[in-house]
Scaffold this motif. Structure first.
Motif: not given
Length: 295
Positions: A149-151, A161-163, A218
């Motif tokens: 995850m971005e944060k 947001k993440g993958n 997202e």
């Protein structure tokens, strides 16, 4: 004109006889069914089952095909009554196979494909019926999926947001996203072919390529998403019933905190109060002295 009538009647009779043959065939050979596992591991022992009812007629042939290629044949009237035709990735265990089931041992990746069972009754009808099913042979991954995850700290109104990435496999793994235990939709999905495995290049012609699955998400964060100041994202990577792994990531709510009062400001206020009190005492003392001197 008479000739034309004769031809029409003859054609009608042929059609009628054909229909009788088809109906009779359905009655004479029925309930043909196959049980083929949808997915197995490489090097597994696999049983392909084919059940049928000949309605009292003798069996003529029992055959198995992979695609259009025959690889197993059983004919009761012949000796030997069993024949095996070599195909890549398929190794028939004759000691455990019967006219109703076929046992394959040490299956390989090349054994992936559609399998068809063909049953035929003996003279005088020679009715034939087929059923088929598809089987994947999977090199099940050892590794678990990864989630990024971005944060890990977000305020309400900000997007999360993440993958999630599943290790290479064929067929590609499925990825499912969950937020606080409830399924959510992905924002994108990609399958990336792997050209290299264990330090060796994988040939692209005549062989399947393992695929890495990449899925993104997202989500706009709001008050309902944070439970106790936390939101739990998880992704599950699966391949049929043979592979099922889950990874989690927790995001915390970043609440705006009130600014603490200045320690110096409090100290100054206390000092001012103290000074005011001291001045009052001094004034009272001076007034008392002045009154005493005037007496």
């Amino acid at each position: 004109m008479k000739m034309e009538k004769f031809v029409d009647v003859s054609s009608g009779k042929r059609l009628f006889l054909l229909l009788l043959t088809v109906v009779d065939g359905i009655i004479a050979l029925k309930d043909v069914s196959v049980v083929i596992p949808p997915a197995v591991r490489i090097m597994d022992t696999v049983t392909l089952q084919c059940d049928y009812d000949l309605e009292g007629e003798p069996l003529y042939t029992f055959k198995w095909y992979k695609g259009t290629k025959e690889f197993y044949r059983f004919i009761p009237k012949e000796l030997p009554n069993t024949q095996v035709f070599p195909l890549p990735g398929i190794n028939v265990d004759l000691t455990k196979s019967t006219p109703n089931k076929l046992v394959l041992k040490n299956v390989q990746a090349e054994a992936t494909g559609r399998y068809k069972c063909e049953v035929s009754s003996d003279a005088p009808n020679f009715y034939t019926f087929m059923q088929s099913g598809y089987m994947y042979v999977i090199d099940v991954p050892v590794e678990e999926p990864t989630i990024i995850m971005e944060k890990d700290l977000l305020e309400i109104g900000q997007p999360a947001k993440g993958n999630c990435t599943a290790p290479a496999s064929y067929p590609a793994a499925n990825i499912t996203w969950y937020l606080n235990g409830k399924r959510i939709n992905e924002s994108y999905l990609k399958h990336l072919p792997v050209m290299e495995q264990k330090g060796k290049m994988v040939p692209s012609s005549g062989r399947r390529l393992p695929l890495i699955t990449l899925s993104g998400v997202e989500v706009e964060m709001d008050e309902r998403i944070f439970h106790g100041g936390k939101a739990r994202f998880s992704c599950v990577a699966s391949i049929f019933e043979l592979y099922n792994k889950e990874k989690e990531f927790t995001i915390e709510e970043d609440r705006p905190r009130p600014r603490p009062s200045s320690v110096l400001g409090n100290r100054d206020a206390s000092a001012g109060s103290c000074l005011a009190s001291t001045s009052t005492v001094i004034c009272l003392v001076l007034l008392c002295l002045l009154n005493f001197m005037l007496r």
